[in-house]
Design a protein around this motif. Structure first.
Motif, mmCIF file in Angstrom:
data_model
loop_
_atom_site.group_PDB
_atom_site.id
_atom_site.type_symbol
_atom_site.label_atom_id
_atom_site.label_comp_id
_atom_site.label_asym_id
_atom_site.label_seq_id
_atom_site.Cartn_x
_atom_site.Cartn_y
_atom_site.Cartn_z
ATOM 1 N N TYR A 1 0.840 -1.205 0.000
ATOM 2 C CA TYR A 1 0.000 0.000 0.000
ATOM 3 C C TYR A 1 0.876 1.256 0.000
ATOM 4 O O TYR A 1 0.639 2.208 -0.749
ATOM 5 N N ASP B 1 -7.033 -2.907 3.303
ATOM 6 C CA ASP B 1 -5.908 -2.649 2.395
ATOM 7 C C ASP B 1 -4.715 -3.537 2.727
ATOM 8 O O ASP B 1 -4.027 -4.048 1.830
ATOM 9 N N ARG C 1 -1.543 -6.179 -6.903
ATOM 10 C CA ARG C 1 -2.791 -6.408 -6.169
ATOM 11 C C ARG C 1 -3.722 -7.388 -6.883
ATOM 12 O O ARG C 1 -4.930 -7.211 -6.908
#
Length: 451
Positions: free
Chosen positions: A84, A243, A389
């Protein structure tokens, strides 16, 4: 503050403009050194403990399962927050990156403290669960006590290492890790032999060195354009943990599967005696060292991937991935050849006093060398999917070697071929993981940047 902001912008420019091959290598070298040092002092522990007796070496193998599981949790927070952070820094969003760093680290330390308390309360049942026999148990308890006391700091070191690397600060991370490693190497012989503490001294050395490493890494974390980690910025929220989960689940899956596979391997190998458990313990340390530089190179790839993915520069992401696959495959092939040739003397370094452990260990190591050239591509695909991701395929890939393929291979191999089936199970799992990685990696590469 102004100087650090300038340093952060300069880092953004560097990571999104420099030629990717040279850039990945420059970031990989300190990460490789860090990983090699960590692998080296795992081997040093085994070397010194190996001078005591076979049961002490086996005790390290038993506790290795626990270490894999707590490492998986630390990697979950470190990789999840780190992925992140690198994407946010790719957008030059320092504020949210800094908050996420604090959330990731503080949560790791609190989780480690909770795990340590439970472990101390239920030590012997936990060790039996991890595969300890009655003869190994006293040595395992002596070692495990101090590993448990150091667990919050051990886990926090793993998390901090990931946070710093994803910001492109691999050199600072390396300094912290090396300080702990050097201290551990110095303390091992002093405590094990000088104070006659045996395997208990190895546990003390590891725990204390990790406290020192954590303290130094925390002091260095906000330097050279790195985001500062402050308790005042510990602002947990459901979205932040979502996240973290999106980026960290593959690491949690991979490392947890490693711990579970090691646990199962201990139980199955235990059927064949303490020497079998000790053999796998020694070989696992050797393969950790062999994997260290390759994983370190992948860690040099990760910030390049994250920054450029966040900045929308997908051609640079592709180029960095292809370059990293080539380098890691060449490295793994060279090491596989060397490992096959020198298998017996390598294992004999740690257990020269036990010919049976040396014989079994050399067989296990040679079988693993057969498939080792394939592992570089597997690791790079896993890191690539995780950083862009692709959570589901990354998690599948992360669990493939240690979980999806290795655990069934251990049981099926044991039933079909006896102990030889257990010995070849890891090579079988590596080959199967490679076959899975080919379509997953190519699909992600070809669809990169497309809606």
């Amino acid at each position: 503050m102004h100087n650090n902001t300038e340093a952060q912008h300069a880092k953004f420019v560097k990571l999104t403009t420099q030629p990717v091959g040279r850039l990945v290598t420059s970031l990989a070298v300190p990460a490789m050194v860090s990983m090699l040092v960590m692998g080296f002092y795992n081997i040093v522990d085994t070397f010194f403990v190996g001078q005591i007796n076979t049961q002490s070496v086996a005790a390290l193998g038993i506790v290795f399962s626990y270490m894999s599981i707590v490492q998986s949790i630390a990697f979950f927070f470190g990789q999840g927050a780190g992925n992140y952070i690198s994407r946010r820094l790719g957008h030059e969003d320092t504020h949210n990156a800094s908050i996420m760093a604090s959330v990731g680290l503080v949560t790791t330390w609190l989780t480690g403290a909770a795990i340590a308390i439970v472990g101390l309360l239920f030590m012997e049942p936990v060790l039996r669960f991890f595969g300890s026999t009655a003869t190994i148990m006293p040595y395992a308890c002596d070692y495990f006590t101090y590993i448990l006391l150091g667990t919050p700091f051990i886990m926090s070191c793993f998390t901090l290492n990931n946070l710093m690397r994803h910001q492109g600060n691999a050199v600072l991370s390396m300094i912290g890790i090396m300080s702990g490693a050097v201290l551990n190497v110095i303390l091992d012989p002093i405590l094990i032999f000088g104070f006659n503490l045996g395997v208990k001294g190895a546990g003390m050395a590891t725990a204390f060195s990790q406290v020192v490493a954590f303290t130094l890494m925390l002091m260095l974390s906000g330097q050279r354009g790195g985001v500062a980690i402050r308790l005042s910025q510990f602002k947990p929220s459901a979205q932040r943990y979502r996240d973290i989960a999106a980026g960290g689940l593959p690491s949690l899956a991979r490392q947890s599967a490693m711990g579970i596979a090691a646990l199962i391997l201990n139980h199955v190998a235990g059927i064949y005696g303490d020497s079998a458990i000790a053999s796998f313990s020694v070989v696992s340390r050797i393969t950790i060292l062999a994997n260290a530089a390759m994983i370190g190179y992948g860690q040099g790839f990760q910030p390049v991937c994250g920054f450029n993915y966040g900045a929308g520069k997908f051609d640079r992401v592709r180029a960095a991935f292809i370059h990293s696959c080539k380098v890691s495959t060449i490295y793994c092939t060279i090491l596989a050849i060397a490992g096959w040739i020198f298998a017996k003397p390598l294992v004999g370094l740690f257990v020269a006093s036990d010919p049976e452990v040396s014989r079994i260990g050399a067989e296990v190591l040679r079988f693993q060398c057969l498939a080792f050239p394939l592992t570089g591509y597997v690791v790079m695909v896993n890191m690539f999917l995780q950083n862009i991701r692709r959570t589901v395929p990354a998690t599948i890939m992360a669990m493939a070697r240690q979980g999806i393929f290795l655990i069934p291979a251990i049981f099926i191999g044991n039933l079909a071929l006896g102990f030889v089936g257990v010995e070849i199970s890891q090579a079988v799992a590596d080959a199967a993981s490679f076959l899975l990685a080919i379509p997953l990696g190519l699909h992600a590469l070809n669809s990169l940047g497309k809606k």
